[in-house]
Design a protein around this motif. Structure first.
Motif, PDB file in Angstrom:
ATOM      1  N   HIS A 152       0.875  -1.375   0.157  1.00  0.00           N
ATOM      2  CA  HIS A 152      -0.142   0.006   0.229  1.00  0.00           C
ATOM      3  C   HIS A 152       0.884   1.084   0.061  1.00  0.00           C
ATOM      4  O   HIS A 152       1.985   1.353   0.572  1.00  0.00           O
ATOM      5  CB  HIS A 152      -0.996   0.131   1.148  1.00  0.00           C
ATOM      6  CG  HIS A 152      -1.889  -1.038   1.463  1.00  0.00           C
ATOM      7  ND1 HIS A 152      -1.422  -2.511   1.608  1.00  0.00           N
ATOM      8  CD2 HIS A 152      -3.165  -1.060   1.116  1.00  0.00           C
ATOM      9  CE1 HIS A 152      -2.713  -3.188   1.552  1.00  0.00           C
ATOM     10  NE2 HIS A 152      -3.666  -2.519   1.131  1.00  0.00           N
TER      11      HIS A 152
ATOM     12  N   THR B 201     -10.031  -2.890   1.854  1.00  0.00           N
ATOM     13  CA  THR B 201      -8.692  -3.147   1.596  1.00  0.00           C
ATOM     14  C   THR B 201      -7.882  -1.848   1.273  1.00  0.00           C
ATOM     15  O   THR B 201      -6.739  -1.988   1.219  1.00  0.00           O
ATOM     16  CB  THR B 201      -8.809  -3.611   0.124  1.00  0.00           C
ATOM     17  OG1 THR B 201      -9.373  -2.823  -0.789  1.00  0.00           O
ATOM     18  CG2 THR B 201      -9.248  -5.155   0.365  1.00  0.00           C
TER      19      THR B 201
ATOM     20  N   MET C 167      -3.959   3.068   0.118  1.00  0.00           N
ATOM     21  CA  MET C 167      -4.378   2.191  -0.593  1.00  0.00           C
ATOM     22  C   MET C 167      -3.152   1.264  -1.558  1.00  0.00           C
ATOM     23  O   MET C 167      -2.144   1.689  -1.612  1.00  0.00           O
ATOM     24  CB  MET C 167      -5.417   3.050  -1.753  1.00  0.00           C
ATOM     25  CG  MET C 167      -6.119   2.161  -2.815  1.00  0.00           C
ATOM     26  SD  MET C 167      -7.278   3.261  -3.539  1.00  0.00           S
ATOM     27  CE  MET C 167      -6.380   4.215  -4.489  1.00  0.00           C
TER      28      MET C 167
ATOM     29  N   ASP D  17      -1.597  -0.999  -7.005  1.00  0.00           N
ATOM     30  CA  ASP D  17      -2.364  -1.228  -8.002  1.00  0.00           C
ATOM     31  C   ASP D  17      -3.644  -0.596  -8.164  1.00  0.00           C
ATOM     32  O   ASP D  17      -3.994  -0.235  -9.520  1.00  0.00           O
ATOM     33  CB  ASP D  17      -2.346  -2.641  -8.443  1.00  0.00           C
ATOM     34  CG  ASP D  17      -2.898  -3.500  -7.156  1.00  0.00           C
ATOM     35  OD1 ASP D  17      -3.517  -2.696  -6.251  1.00  0.00           O
ATOM     36  OD2 ASP D  17      -3.038  -4.764  -7.138  1.00  0.00           O
ATOM     37  N   GLU D  18      -4.263  -0.053  -7.363  1.00  0.00           N
ATOM     38  CA  GLU D  18      -5.550   0.413  -7.238  1.00  0.00           C
ATOM     39  C   GLU D  18      -5.143   2.012  -7.574  1.00  0.00           C
ATOM     40  O   GLU D  18      -6.022   2.748  -8.328  1.00  0.00           O
ATOM     41  CB  GLU D  18      -6.280   0.533  -5.934  1.00  0.00           C
ATOM     42  CG  GLU D  18      -6.629  -0.604  -5.299  1.00  0.00           C
ATOM     43  CD  GLU D  18      -7.901  -1.110  -6.291  1.00  0.00           C
ATOM     44  OE1 GLU D  18      -8.483  -0.360  -6.759  1.00  0.00           O
ATOM     45  OE2 GLU D  18      -8.204  -2.182  -5.982  1.00  0.00           O
TER      46      GLU D  18
ATOM     47  N   ASN E 152      -4.909   2.340 -11.391  1.00  0.00           N
ATOM     48  CA  ASN E 152      -5.958   2.485 -12.172  1.00  0.00           C
ATOM     49  C   ASN E 152      -6.808   3.638 -12.210  1.00  0.00           C
ATOM     50  O   ASN E 152      -7.735   3.556 -12.954  1.00  0.00           O
ATOM     51  CB  ASN E 152      -6.943   0.933 -11.362  1.00  0.00           C
ATOM     52  CG  ASN E 152      -6.608  -0.008 -11.451  1.00  0.00           C
ATOM     53  OD1 ASN E 152      -5.730  -0.524 -12.411  1.00  0.00           O
ATOM     54  ND2 ASN E 152      -7.024  -1.062 -10.610  1.00  0.00           N
TER      55      ASN E 152
ATOM     56  N   PHE F 292     -14.184   7.707  -8.464  1.00  0.00           N
ATOM     57  CA  PHE F 292     -13.868   6.763  -7.373  1.00  0.00           C
ATOM     58  C   PHE F 292     -14.454   7.259  -5.986  1.00  0.00           C
ATOM     59  O   PHE F 292     -14.797   6.324  -5.346  1.00  0.00           O
ATOM     60  CB  PHE F 292     -12.089   6.464  -7.454  1.00  0.00           C
ATOM     61  CG  PHE F 292     -11.626   5.857  -6.221  1.00  0.00           C
ATOM     62  CD1 PHE F 292     -11.692   4.582  -6.274  1.00  0.00           C
ATOM     63  CD2 PHE F 292     -11.159   6.626  -5.231  1.00  0.00           C
ATOM     64  CE1 PHE F 292     -10.796   3.976  -5.079  1.00  0.00           C
ATOM     65  CE2 PHE F 292     -10.272   5.910  -4.275  1.00  0.00           C
ATOM     66  CZ  PHE F 292     -10.456   4.571  -4.133  1.00  0.00           C
TER      67      PHE F 292
END
Length: 432
Positions: free
Chosen positions: A190, A218, A237, A240-241, A244, A254
């Protein structure tokens, strides 16, 4: 520039400490050593941020609790720091549907403080302390520290080096050359990104005396108050989030999905702009042992034990390092050949324990606080603490509002967890 000659002449009859790293822990250490009569030279790689027009980089807001306060108290700084901070009595949980509910940190009157005041100025008040900014450590060979600007400092038997230069410590690199030195660093998957929530009509946009949390299993966002009536919002976070979300429209989409109540408070345009102002930053956990090298050098703060920020104990543990070292100097009459190994023996298990607890608490903050079972267990813990205050003490209370050694708090927590579960299961079995 032959700095070492001048330094040696001016301090030839004095006990001398070279503190490498002039951040929070380095500055507090300077106060401790100066108060004991040492000549203290602090070397900081960055410029003095108090004079900088632009402060680069990011920092997660700092939460001051009991351990840190006790360390500050010993050098007469507690009241000043606390008076300029903002008290937070509870977590304020923001549900996805917009409802909010508090989870108190401890008993009535117990709180943590958002620390909004530096300890650097306090170090400067000692005549036997000198702060050297823009002095980056380049090398350490044969008892000589070499800094940028061609400055060198020769260190002989009477000198002590205190490494307070952060998670990527240049001082610690010297330890890596030694036999039987254990070291590990772990990056969590994260990252974190900071946003600003501005005031509304000159006042805080939300209630200021809370740590606001948007737990989303998460990942999560938190917000802490600042003196200028803004909130610093930090989004934690998986990387990879973050990757995105690549456009301003995706940012709004989001936030509409996960933090809808925050959009009007931060502002849609500000969200689109600030989300991409800097990339998400990594978080690392560092463990090492021993903390000392002979009687010549010792590591403190993040240089010894960088922790992820989810228990609010990174600064407090670093401040407690200074306090513990000072207590050991009292016990062993400032004999560094005895003080340094004793400091390692005492402090390593505690700092490793808080590193593990910080990892655990991230799961609690982003996920468990949504659980009815978690809230029920909290209720049981607090109830048992009221009726058996010396026998049952919640983990968070031990860590945040006492100086119970971190590793002993963990042991007691595991025992109490078993006791509480036995009570709950027994009550359910009996139909109570």
């Amino acid at each position: 520039m032959d700095y070492s000659t001048n330094f040696s002449k001016s301090t030839s009859k004095k006990k001398v400490v070279a503190v490498v790293g002039g951040g929070l822990v380095g500055a507090l250490n300077a106060c401790y050593f100066a108060k004991r009569g040492f000549q203290v030279e602090v070397f900081e790689s960055r410029e003095d941020i108090r004079q900088a027009k632009i402060v680069k980089g990011r920092s997660i807001n700092l939460a001051l609790s009991h351990r840190g306060r006790q360390a500050l108290k010993q050098v007469g700084m507690e009241d000043t720091i606390v008076s300029k901070g903002i008290p937070m009595h509870s977590r304020m949980i923001h549900s996805l549907n917009g409802t909010q509910y508090p989870i108190p940190y401890g008993k009535k009157g117990q709180c943590i403080f958002v620390m909004l005041c530096s300890v650097t100025a306090a170090a400067e008040t000692y005549s036997n302390t000198k702060l050297n900014f823009a002095h980056k450590l380049l090398n350490w060979i044969n008892h000589t520290l070499t800094f940028s600007l061609s400055i060198s400092l020769s260190l002989f038997l009477k000198y002590l080096i205190v490494g307070c230069d952060g998670a990527f410590s240049a001082i610690r690199k010297q330890f890596l050359r030694q036999s039987r030195f254990n070291f590990s660093q772990t990056y969590i998957p994260h990252g974190y990104l900071e946003l600003t929530m501005p005031p509304i009509n000159g006042e805080f946009a939300m209630k200021p005396n809370y740590l606001h949390i948007w737990p989303r299993n998460t990942f999560m966002m938190i917000a802490l108050p600042n003196l200028d009536k803004t909130f610093t919002c930090t989004l934690f976070m998986p990387f990879d989030e973050f990757e995105n979300v690549t456009t301003g429209d995706q940012v709004i989409e989001f936030f509409q999905k996960y933090f809808p109540d925050a959009i009007p408070l931060i502002g849609a345009d500000a969200l689109k702009r600030d989300y991409f102002r800097l990339p998400a930053q990594a978080m690392v956990s560092v463990k090492c042992s021993p903390y000392h090298l002979s009687d010549k050098c010792v590591l403190m703060g993040d240089a010894a034990h960088a922790v992820v920020p989810f228990y609010g104990q990174g600064m407090n543990a670093g401040f407690e390092d200074c306090l513990v070292f000072n207590e050991i100097m009292d016990q062993l009459n400032e004999d560094f050949s005895a003080v340094l190994p004793e400091y390692t023996r005492v402090r390593v298990p505690d700092d490793h324990a808080i590193a593990d607890l910080a990892m655990y608490n991230y799961v609690e903050m982003r996920s468990h606080v949504n659980s009815k079972w978690f809230l029920f267990r909290k209720y049981i813990d607090n109830f048992l603490h009221i009726i058996m205050p010396r026998t049952i003490i919640p983990l968070y209370t031990m860590v945040t509002f006492t100086r119970t050694r971190y590793h002993e708090a963990v042991k007691r927590w595991h025992w109490q967890d078993k006791v509480r579960n036995d009570i709950v299961h027994s009550s359910l079995y009996k139909g109570i």
